[in-house]
Design a protein around this motif. Structure first.
Motif, PDB file in Angstrom:
ATOM      1  N   GLY A  80     -45.372  66.781  -4.973  1.00  0.00           N
ATOM      2  CA  GLY A  80     -44.110  67.488  -4.598  1.00  0.00           C
ATOM      3  C   GLY A  80     -43.598  68.753  -5.488  1.00  0.00           C
ATOM      4  N   ALA A  81     -44.291  68.963  -6.376  1.00  0.00           N
ATOM      5  CA  ALA A  81     -43.926  70.309  -7.426  1.00  0.00           C
ATOM      6  C   ALA A  81     -44.347  71.339  -6.811  1.00  0.00           C
ATOM      7  N   ALA A  82     -43.450  72.342  -6.997  1.00  0.00           N
ATOM      8  CA  ALA A  82     -43.785  73.841  -6.250  1.00  0.00           C
ATOM      9  C   ALA A  82     -43.379  74.997  -7.128  1.00  0.00           C
ATOM     10  N   GLN A  83     -43.637  76.222  -7.030  1.00  0.00           N
ATOM     11  CA  GLN A  83     -43.376  77.275  -7.716  1.00  0.00           C
ATOM     12  C   GLN A  83     -42.753  78.245  -6.312  1.00  0.00           C
ATOM     13  N   LEU A  84     -41.502  78.744  -6.595  1.00  0.00           N
ATOM     14  CA  LEU A  84     -41.037  79.668  -5.755  1.00  0.00           C
ATOM     15  C   LEU A  84     -40.955  81.186  -6.399  1.00  0.00           C
ATOM     16  N   THR A  85     -41.446  82.210  -5.801  1.00  0.00           N
ATOM     17  CA  THR A  85     -41.309  83.449  -6.158  1.00  0.00           C
ATOM     18  C   THR A  85     -41.097  84.259  -5.186  1.00  0.00           C
ATOM     19  N   VAL A  86     -39.778  85.110  -5.586  1.00  0.00           N
ATOM     20  CA  VAL A  86     -39.056  86.036  -4.881  1.00  0.00           C
ATOM     21  C   VAL A  86     -39.351  87.509  -5.303  1.00  0.00           C
ATOM     22  N   ASN A  87     -39.896  88.286  -4.592  1.00  0.00           N
ATOM     23  CA  ASN A  87     -40.000  89.685  -5.036  1.00  0.00           C
ATOM     24  C   ASN A  87     -39.137  90.594  -4.063  1.00  0.00           C
ATOM     25  N   CYS A  88     -38.348  91.404  -4.602  1.00  0.00           N
ATOM     26  CA  CYS A  88     -37.334  92.084  -4.025  1.00  0.00           C
ATOM     27  C   CYS A  88     -36.929  93.431  -4.712  1.00  0.00           C
ATOM     28  N   GLU A  89     -36.757  94.431  -3.842  1.00  0.00           N
ATOM     29  CA  GLU A  89     -36.241  95.809  -4.467  1.00  0.00           C
ATOM     30  C   GLU A  89     -34.878  95.583  -5.183  1.00  0.00           C
ATOM     31  N   LYS A  90     -33.943  94.697  -4.805  1.00  0.00           N
ATOM     32  CA  LYS A  90     -32.692  94.887  -5.361  1.00  0.00           C
ATOM     33  C   LYS A  90     -32.609  93.643  -5.938  1.00  0.00           C
ATOM     34  N   MET A  91     -32.229  93.297  -7.178  1.00  0.00           N
ATOM     35  CA  MET A  91     -32.042  92.112  -8.078  1.00  0.00           C
ATOM     36  C   MET A  91     -30.966  91.270  -7.399  1.00  0.00           C
ATOM     37  N   VAL A  92     -30.115  91.809  -7.083  1.00  0.00           N
ATOM     38  CA  VAL A  92     -28.858  90.852  -6.491  1.00  0.00           C
ATOM     39  C   VAL A  92     -29.344  89.821  -5.538  1.00  0.00           C
ATOM     40  N   ILE A  93     -29.925  90.600  -4.281  1.00  0.00           N
ATOM     41  CA  ILE A  93     -30.602  90.058  -3.022  1.00  0.00           C
ATOM     42  C   ILE A  93     -31.641  89.106  -3.495  1.00  0.00           C
ATOM     43  N   GLY A  94     -32.358  89.520  -4.488  1.00  0.00           N
ATOM     44  CA  GLY A  94     -33.373  88.496  -4.980  1.00  0.00           C
ATOM     45  C   GLY A  94     -32.757  87.138  -5.587  1.00  0.00           C
ATOM     46  N   THR A  95     -31.759  87.542  -6.368  1.00  0.00           N
ATOM     47  CA  THR A  95     -30.936  85.933  -7.026  1.00  0.00           C
ATOM     48  C   THR A  95     -30.432  85.312  -6.013  1.00  0.00           C
ATOM     49  N   MET A  96     -30.063  85.954  -5.014  1.00  0.00           N
ATOM     50  CA  MET A  96     -29.139  84.943  -3.884  1.00  0.00           C
ATOM     51  C   MET A  96     -30.137  84.526  -3.068  1.00  0.00           C
ATOM     52  N   LEU A  97     -31.296  85.002  -2.792  1.00  0.00           N
ATOM     53  CA  LEU A  97     -32.359  84.364  -1.943  1.00  0.00           C
ATOM     54  C   LEU A  97     -32.891  83.146  -2.704  1.00  0.00           C
ATOM     55  N   VAL A  98     -33.129  83.363  -4.029  1.00  0.00           N
ATOM     56  CA  VAL A  98     -33.763  82.314  -4.544  1.00  0.00           C
ATOM     57  C   VAL A  98     -32.710  81.094  -4.775  1.00  0.00           C
ATOM     58  N   LYS A  99     -31.586  81.312  -5.014  1.00  0.00           N
ATOM     59  CA  LYS A  99     -30.385  80.013  -4.836  1.00  0.00           C
ATOM     60  C   LYS A  99     -30.594  79.466  -3.319  1.00  0.00           C
ATOM     61  N   ASP A 100     -30.488  80.383  -2.346  1.00  0.00           N
ATOM     62  CA  ASP A 100     -30.425  79.763  -1.074  1.00  0.00           C
ATOM     63  C   ASP A 100     -31.849  78.981  -0.595  1.00  0.00           C
ATOM     64  N   ILE A 101     -32.869  79.540  -0.994  1.00  0.00           N
ATOM     65  CA  ILE A 101     -34.088  78.917  -0.677  1.00  0.00           C
ATOM     66  C   ILE A 101     -34.244  77.447  -1.336  1.00  0.00           C
ATOM     67  N   LEU A 102     -33.917  77.765  -2.805  1.00  0.00           N
ATOM     68  CA  LEU A 102     -33.915  76.387  -3.605  1.00  0.00           C
ATOM     69  C   LEU A 102     -33.215  75.222  -3.122  1.00  0.00           C
ATOM     70  N   LEU A 103     -31.837  75.734  -2.618  1.00  0.00           N
ATOM     71  CA  LEU A 103     -31.203  74.669  -2.130  1.00  0.00           C
ATOM     72  C   LEU A 103     -31.690  74.123  -0.674  1.00  0.00           C
ATOM     73  N   ALA A 104     -32.321  74.995   0.199  1.00  0.00           N
ATOM     74  CA  ALA A 104     -32.886  74.583   1.507  1.00  0.00           C
ATOM     75  C   ALA A 104     -34.248  73.648   1.152  1.00  0.00           C
ATOM     76  N   LEU A 105     -34.763  73.780   0.110  1.00  0.00           N
ATOM     77  CA  LEU A 105     -36.171  73.057   0.088  1.00  0.00           C
ATOM     78  C   LEU A 105     -35.790  71.760  -0.877  1.00  0.00           C
ATOM     79  N   THR A 106     -35.030  71.564  -1.574  1.00  0.00           N
ATOM     80  CA  THR A 106     -34.471  70.673  -2.461  1.00  0.00           C
ATOM     81  C   THR A 106     -33.730  69.543  -1.925  1.00  0.00           C
ATOM     82  N   GLN A 107     -32.844  69.641  -0.916  1.00  0.00           N
ATOM     83  CA  GLN A 107     -32.117  68.905  -0.431  1.00  0.00           C
ATOM     84  C   GLN A 107     -32.421  68.336   0.821  1.00  0.00           C
TER      85      GLN A 107
END
Length: 107
Positions: A80-107
């Motif tokens: 069940g271990a995984a690694q999430l990588t987000v590449n985005c031109e805008k740092m703020v959008i990338g950070t928000m996406l990481v938080k949202d996707i982490l939440l979706a995959l871990t609950q």
């Protein structure tokens, strides 16, 4: 790493209900409104390649307002271990996406 894009990588443990392809794809596409990139699937290759023991799921999209490109990779590992990588031109959008996707995959 992609030139001109910010890369954010996080390690996570997938929820027990979130360890098959359908659920991972559904949760990422729902959380981030991205399309799946069908890379390395048996439909793309002739002759078909055997399935990977630990598959990698890739997603891509573009932000509505600025048209910034977004690339997301979920690489699964053992137990069940995984690694999430987000590449985005805008740092703020990338950070928000990481938080949202982490939440979706871990609950």
């Amino acid at each position: 790493q992609l030139m001109g894009m910010n890369e954010i990588t996080e390690k996570l443990t997938l929820d027990t209900k979130c360890r098959n392809e359908h659920v991972i794809v559904q949760r990422v596409t729902t959380a981030a409104n991205l399309s799946r990139v069908p890379c390395g699937s048996d439909q793309e290759c002739r002759p078909p390649i055997p399935p990977h023991e630990y598959p990698v799921y890739r997603f891509a999209g573009r932000t509505v307002t600025s048209g910034s490109l977004v690339l997301v990779t979920v690489a699964t590992r053992e137990e069940g271990a995984a690694q999430l990588t987000v590449n985005c031109e805008k740092m703020v959008i990338g950070t928000m996406l990481v938080k949202d996707i982490l939440l979706a995959l871990t609950q």
